[in-house]
Design a protein around this motif. Structure first.
Motif, PDB file in Angstrom:
ATOM      1  N   ILE A  23       0.838  -1.204   0.000  1.00  0.00           N
ATOM      2  CA  ILE A  23       0.000   0.000   0.000  1.00  0.00           C
ATOM      3  C   ILE A  23       0.870   1.250   0.000  1.00  0.00           C
ATOM      4  O   ILE A  23       0.589   2.222  -0.723  1.00  0.00           O
ATOM      5  N   LEU A  24       1.948   1.245   0.800  1.00  0.00           N
ATOM      6  CA  LEU A  24       2.835   2.404   0.866  1.00  0.00           C
ATOM      7  C   LEU A  24       3.619   2.606  -0.425  1.00  0.00           C
ATOM      8  O   LEU A  24       4.044   3.729  -0.721  1.00  0.00           O
ATOM      9  N   SER A  25       3.787   1.549  -1.192  1.00  0.00           N
ATOM     10  CA  SER A  25       4.549   1.659  -2.443  1.00  0.00           C
ATOM     11  C   SER A  25       3.753   2.327  -3.559  1.00  0.00           C
ATOM     12  O   SER A  25       4.333   2.796  -4.537  1.00  0.00           O
ATOM     13  N   ILE A  35      -5.095 -10.591   2.190  1.00  0.00           N
ATOM     14  CA  ILE A  35      -6.378 -10.358   2.842  1.00  0.00           C
ATOM     15  C   ILE A  35      -6.538 -11.231   4.089  1.00  0.00           C
ATOM     16  O   ILE A  35      -7.119 -10.793   5.088  1.00  0.00           O
ATOM     17  N   VAL A  36      -6.006 -12.455   4.050  1.00  0.00           N
ATOM     18  CA  VAL A  36      -6.114 -13.340   5.226  1.00  0.00           C
ATOM     19  C   VAL A  36      -5.294 -12.786   6.378  1.00  0.00           C
ATOM     20  O   VAL A  36      -5.767 -12.748   7.534  1.00  0.00           O
ATOM     21  N   GLU A  37      -4.068 -12.330   6.098  1.00  0.00           N
ATOM     22  CA  GLU A  37      -3.234 -11.749   7.152  1.00  0.00           C
ATOM     23  C   GLU A  37      -3.869 -10.477   7.712  1.00  0.00           C
ATOM     24  O   GLU A  37      -3.842 -10.243   8.935  1.00  0.00           O
ATOM     25  N   ASN A  38      -4.431  -9.658   6.827  1.00  0.00           N
ATOM     26  CA  ASN A  38      -5.082  -8.429   7.292  1.00  0.00           C
ATOM     27  C   ASN A  38      -6.282  -8.745   8.181  1.00  0.00           C
ATOM     28  O   ASN A  38      -6.508  -8.076   9.196  1.00  0.00           O
ATOM     29  N   ASN A 221      -1.083  -1.090  10.439  1.00  0.00           N
ATOM     30  CA  ASN A 221      -1.322  -1.999   9.320  1.00  0.00           C
ATOM     31  C   ASN A 221      -2.454  -1.426   8.476  1.00  0.00           C
ATOM     32  O   ASN A 221      -3.636  -1.595   8.795  1.00  0.00           O
ATOM     33  N   LEU A 222      -2.119  -0.741   7.405  1.00  0.00           N
ATOM     34  CA  LEU A 222      -3.125  -0.059   6.593  1.00  0.00           C
ATOM     35  C   LEU A 222      -4.077  -1.044   5.930  1.00  0.00           C
ATOM     36  O   LEU A 222      -5.254  -0.732   5.739  1.00  0.00           O
ATOM     37  N   GLY A 223      -3.597  -2.227   5.603  1.00  0.00           N
ATOM     38  CA  GLY A 223      -4.457  -3.226   4.975  1.00  0.00           C
ATOM     39  C   GLY A 223      -5.589  -3.647   5.896  1.00  0.00           C
ATOM     40  O   GLY A 223      -6.739  -3.786   5.465  1.00  0.00           O
ATOM     41  N   SER A 224      -5.289  -3.833   7.188  1.00  0.00           N
ATOM     42  CA  SER A 224      -6.335  -4.190   8.156  1.00  0.00           C
ATOM     43  C   SER A 224      -7.327  -3.056   8.343  1.00  0.00           C
ATOM     44  O   SER A 224      -8.533  -3.280   8.484  1.00  0.00           O
ATOM     45  N   MET A 225      -6.826  -1.826   8.331  1.00  0.00           N
ATOM     46  CA  MET A 225      -7.723  -0.677   8.450  1.00  0.00           C
ATOM     47  C   MET A 225      -8.661  -0.594   7.253  1.00  0.00           C
ATOM     48  O   MET A 225      -9.870  -0.380   7.413  1.00  0.00           O
ATOM     49  N   TYR A 226      -8.126  -0.763   6.069  1.00  0.00           N
ATOM     50  CA  TYR A 226      -8.956  -0.745   4.860  1.00  0.00           C
ATOM     51  C   TYR A 226      -9.982  -1.876   4.878  1.00  0.00           C
ATOM     52  O   TYR A 226     -11.134  -1.692   4.463  1.00  0.00           O
ATOM     53  N   LEU A 227      -9.590  -3.037   5.371  1.00  0.00           N
ATOM     54  CA  LEU A 227     -10.507  -4.177   5.426  1.00  0.00           C
ATOM     55  C   LEU A 227     -11.657  -3.894   6.396  1.00  0.00           C
ATOM     56  O   LEU A 227     -12.824  -4.181   6.096  1.00  0.00           O
ATOM     57  N   GLY A 228     -11.336  -3.335   7.549  1.00  0.00           N
ATOM     58  CA  GLY A 228     -12.386  -2.997   8.507  1.00  0.00           C
ATOM     59  C   GLY A 228     -13.343  -1.955   7.966  1.00  0.00           C
ATOM     60  O   GLY A 228     -14.567  -2.060   8.136  1.00  0.00           O
ATOM     61  N   ILE A 229     -12.818  -0.950   7.293  1.00  0.00           N
ATOM     62  CA  ILE A 229     -13.671   0.080   6.695  1.00  0.00           C
ATOM     63  C   ILE A 229     -14.543  -0.517   5.599  1.00  0.00           C
ATOM     64  O   ILE A 229     -15.726  -0.182   5.472  1.00  0.00           O
ATOM     65  N   ALA A 230     -13.968  -1.410   4.800  1.00  0.00           N
ATOM     66  CA  ALA A 230     -14.738  -2.034   3.715  1.00  0.00           C
ATOM     67  C   ALA A 230     -15.905  -2.840   4.276  1.00  0.00           C
ATOM     68  O   ALA A 230     -17.022  -2.782   3.749  1.00  0.00           O
TER      69      ALA A 230
END
Length: 258
Positions: A23-25, A35-38, A221-230
């Motif tokens: 995501i940062l890249s 997605i599983v790790e997030n 962890n931005l991926g987990s944040m995005y997953l929760g928002i989704a």
């Protein structure tokens, strides 16, 4: 314009599947494989499905109660003559201009004295009385329901509640559905009130849990944040997709006179 509005949702869904480093890249339209790790990282701090269930119960009950009782009130204001009707309606419109946050302390004290803190009652019952929904439905029914139809039903021997349920409700349904969208979204996104009246973690709604998530280590962890928002946005998108057609019907009602 539709594509531009959809881009943020697409970014959210794609980033929910990517790792923090990816995501940062930079952004890409290709979904990742994290997605599983997030999901595991997010669930290690909060039980998002418990919050999802709590928010769904509250939002559905608020939407149903607000739609029915607001329609009943709007019907009364539109077709009944009683003393003080205009003053009551003006008072209700004035209350629309008062921010709800001004009465938060008094509302908390009232709930404390009634012994209903840490329950869903303060989140459901007061929300059933919505001045804006009553105002919208009243203006709608005045343009779509002719008083002669009500008089004809009375002549045929129908009771007042039967007239309301069999004639007024079906005619008002497009407007009720329109207001139900905004009521559901407003209740689903309600953050300050559940934060004030709920104390038990198992009773927290999804916005409150997401607020806690932002203050935890998961925020790194931005991926987990995005997953929760989704996950929190999906019900709103589904409700809008199924009920959006009623918005056009309610807006165009009364625009043409024969």
């Amino acid at each position: 314009m539709a594509i531009l509005c959809f881009i943020p949702f697409l970014m959210m869904l794609v980033n929910a599947t990517r790792s923090n480093e990816a995501i940062l890249s930079g952004f890409t339209l290709i979904p990742g494989s994290a997605i599983v790790e997030n999901y595991q990282t997010m669930m290690s701090y909060i039980n998002i499905w418990a919050g999802f269930k709590n928010s769904l119960i509250i939002s559905v009950l608020v939407t149903l109660l607000s739609g029915y009782f607001s329609a009943l009130t709007a019907y009364g204001f539109a077709f009944y003559v009683f003393k003080g009707k205009n003053a009551m309606f003006v008072f209700m419109l004035v209350m629309m201009m008062v921010p709800g946050q001004l009465g938060l302390i008094g509302f908390y004290e009232l709930c404390k004295n009634l012994g209903i803190l840490d329950t869903y009652i303060p989140l459901i019952i007061p929300a059933a009385a919505s001045p804006f929904v009553v105002f919208f439905l009243r203006q709608y029914i005045l343009t779509t329901l002719h008083p002669s139809l009500i008089e004809a039903a009375r002549i045929d021997g129908a009771s007042e509640f039967k007239i309301f349920h069999t004639i007024a409700i079906p005619i008002m349904m497009p407007a009720i559905a329109t207001m139900s969208i905004f009521t559901f979204i407003g209740s689903w996104n309600n953050y300050i009130m559940p934060l004030v009246v709920l104390f038990s973690p198992e009773k927290f709604t999804l916005p409150v849990l997401m607020g806690f998530l932002k203050g935890s280590q998961v925020a790194q962890n931005l991926g987990s944040m995005y997953l929760g928002i989704a996950i929190s946005v999906v019900p709103i998108m589904v409700a809008f997709l199924f009920l959006s057609k009623y918005i056009v019907n309610s807006i165009s009602a009364g625009s043409i006179k024969e």
